[in-house]
Scaffold this motif. Sequence first.
Motif, short mmCIF file in Angstrom:
data_model
loop_
_atom_site.label_atom_id
_atom_site.label_comp_id
_atom_site.label_asym_id
_atom_site.label_seq_id
_atom_site.Cartn_x
_atom_site.Cartn_y
_atom_site.Cartn_z
N TYR A 15 0.69 -1.25 0.05
CA TYR A 15 0.00 0.04 -0.09
C TYR A 15 0.96 1.21 0.00
O TYR A 15 1.94 1.14 0.40
CB TYR A 15 -0.82 0.04 1.31
CG TYR A 15 -1.63 -1.29 1.61
CD1 TYR A 15 -3.12 -1.40 0.82
CD2 TYR A 15 -1.27 -2.19 2.34
CE1 TYR A 15 -3.85 -2.24 1.11
CE2 TYR A 15 -2.17 -3.30 2.62
CZ TYR A 15 -3.16 -3.40 1.92
OH TYR A 15 -3.91 -4.59 2.23
N THR A 16 0.40 2.42 -0.27
CA THR A 16 0.95 3.76 -0.17
C THR A 16 0.56 4.36 1.19
O THR A 16 -0.38 3.65 1.76
CB THR A 16 0.54 4.85 -1.38
OG1 THR A 16 1.43 6.02 -1.26
CG2 THR A 16 -0.95 5.25 -1.15
N ALA A 17 1.43 5.12 1.66
CA ALA A 17 1.14 5.69 2.81
C ALA A 17 0.83 7.02 2.83
O ALA A 17 1.71 7.89 2.91
CB ALA A 17 2.41 5.22 3.86
N PRO A 18 -0.52 7.56 2.78
CA PRO A 18 -0.74 8.81 2.62
C PRO A 18 -0.49 9.50 3.94
O PRO A 18 -0.37 8.89 4.87
CB PRO A 18 -2.21 8.94 2.48
CG PRO A 18 -2.81 7.63 2.99
CD PRO A 18 -1.64 6.84 2.77
N PRO A 19 -0.38 11.15 4.26
CA PRO A 19 -0.62 11.99 3.00
C PRO A 19 0.45 12.12 2.32
O PRO A 19 0.26 13.02 1.28
CB PRO A 19 -1.23 13.02 4.17
CG PRO A 19 -0.49 13.10 5.21
CD PRO A 19 -0.25 11.56 5.60
N PHE A 23 6.08 6.79 1.17
CA PHE A 23 6.52 5.39 2.01
C PHE A 23 5.56 4.49 1.29
O PHE A 23 4.18 4.76 1.07
CB PHE A 23 6.45 5.58 3.45
CG PHE A 23 7.32 6.70 4.01
CD1 PHE A 23 8.65 6.45 4.11
CD2 PHE A 23 6.78 7.86 4.15
CE1 PHE A 23 9.38 7.27 4.53
CE2 PHE A 23 7.40 8.90 4.67
CZ PHE A 23 8.90 8.73 4.90
N ILE A 24 5.96 3.33 1.17
CA ILE A 24 5.09 2.20 0.89
C ILE A 24 5.04 1.31 2.08
O ILE A 24 6.10 0.84 2.65
CB ILE A 24 5.82 1.34 -0.24
CG1 ILE A 24 5.91 2.31 -1.68
CG2 ILE A 24 5.07 0.03 -0.79
CD1 ILE A 24 6.70 1.51 -2.66
N VAL A 25 3.79 0.77 2.30
CA VAL A 25 3.61 -0.04 3.56
C VAL A 25 3.51 -1.33 2.90
O VAL A 25 2.58 -1.58 2.16
CB VAL A 25 2.57 0.45 4.45
CG1 VAL A 25 2.26 -0.49 5.66
CG2 VAL A 25 2.94 2.01 4.88
N ALA A 26 3.90 -2.59 3.65
CA ALA A 26 3.68 -3.97 3.13
C ALA A 26 3.71 -4.70 4.53
O ALA A 26 4.18 -4.34 5.67
CB ALA A 26 4.88 -4.32 2.46
N THR A 27 2.98 -5.79 4.28
CA THR A 27 2.79 -6.65 5.43
C THR A 27 3.63 -7.88 5.32
O THR A 27 3.59 -8.44 4.07
CB THR A 27 1.30 -7.30 5.65
OG1 THR A 27 0.58 -7.71 4.52
CG2 THR A 27 0.70 -5.82 6.10
N LEU A 158 2.33 6.48 -6.26
CA LEU A 158 2.58 5.59 -7.10
C LEU A 158 1.40 4.56 -7.24
O LEU A 158 0.69 4.60 -6.25
CB LEU A 158 3.87 4.72 -6.62
CG LEU A 158 5.33 5.45 -6.65
CD1 LEU A 158 6.07 4.32 -6.04
CD2 LEU A 158 5.62 6.10 -7.73
N THR A 159 1.13 4.08 -8.28
CA THR A 159 0.17 3.10 -8.60
C THR A 159 0.68 1.92 -7.99
O THR A 159 1.73 1.69 -7.43
CB THR A 159 -0.15 2.81 -10.05
OG1 THR A 159 1.01 2.19 -10.65
CG2 THR A 159 -0.49 4.09 -10.95
N LEU A 160 -0.65 1.16 -7.56
CA LEU A 160 -0.16 -0.10 -7.07
C LEU A 160 0.65 -0.97 -7.81
O LEU A 160 1.79 -1.62 -7.32
CB LEU A 160 -1.27 -0.92 -6.76
CG LEU A 160 -1.38 -2.37 -6.08
CD1 LEU A 160 -0.63 -2.23 -4.77
CD2 LEU A 160 -2.72 -2.90 -5.80
N PRO A 161 0.75 -1.27 -9.26
CA PRO A 161 1.77 -1.96 -10.09
C PRO A 161 3.13 -1.42 -9.79
O PRO A 161 4.01 -2.02 -10.04
CB PRO A 161 1.12 -1.81 -11.42
CG PRO A 161 -0.41 -1.76 -10.98
CD PRO A 161 -0.54 -0.96 -9.99
N ALA A 162 2.91 0.01 -9.95
CA ALA A 162 4.21 0.67 -9.75
C ALA A 162 5.18 0.32 -8.40
O ALA A 162 6.41 -0.04 -8.40
CB ALA A 162 4.34 2.13 -9.96
N MET A 163 4.41 0.22 -7.68
CA MET A 163 4.78 -0.11 -5.99
C MET A 163 5.30 -1.42 -6.01
O MET A 163 6.35 -1.99 -5.54
CB MET A 163 3.61 0.26 -4.92
CG MET A 163 3.64 1.70 -4.66
SD MET A 163 2.25 1.70 -3.15
CE MET A 163 0.97 1.50 -4.14
#
Length: 201
Positions: A15-19, A23-27, A158-163
């Motif tokens: 996921y992206t991390a707004p605002p 940063f990209i957040v992953a589990t 970034l789009t999800l595919p880009a992430m």
Amino acid sequence: RRLHNGSGSRVSAVYTAPPRESFIVATGREELVIVDQHVAHERVLFEAYLRQLEAGDIPRQRLLLPIPIELPPAQRLHLEELPARFAAAGFEIEPFGSGSLLVTAVPALAAACEIALLILDILDRTGDQPPEFTLADVRHRAAAALSCRAAVKINTALTLPAMERLIDALMAAEDPTTCPHGRPVVLRLHVRDLEKGFKRT
């Protein structure tokens, strides 16, 4: 979807991390992974550029209009040396007058950069190189400058595919933990840290 790194750990659910959208957040299986997208992209570009340099196979982008760059006074003493130095890093430049350079081609990875700022950045990192500097040192510093300038910026959505592509490329990197300047790329919070933060332990 699972993403692997060399140690066998896995992350998913990106996921992206707004605002700030920086940063990209992953589990992971037992952790939360936070990736700084700029420094992650720096690491990926840095290694890709170094591989091209080492293989002697650097895709170049010829400029439609050559870019003149006025050198700082301290760099003008090295004017005649600079074309060969930059050629080793994948650029094509030539002296232009008594204190300027003319850039005619750049590595393809640098095509989207502000070329004048990139050249001056590389000069700042390598221009006063001591005699013991090797070609590898020059290339390393040029690669660090190029990757920083070309990497996706902070506050860029970034789009999800880009992430996912960025995380895949990072997991395939030789050193996915730091950028070329030594800054951390990834922060990991184990489930125990989360439980402690929520006072579940």
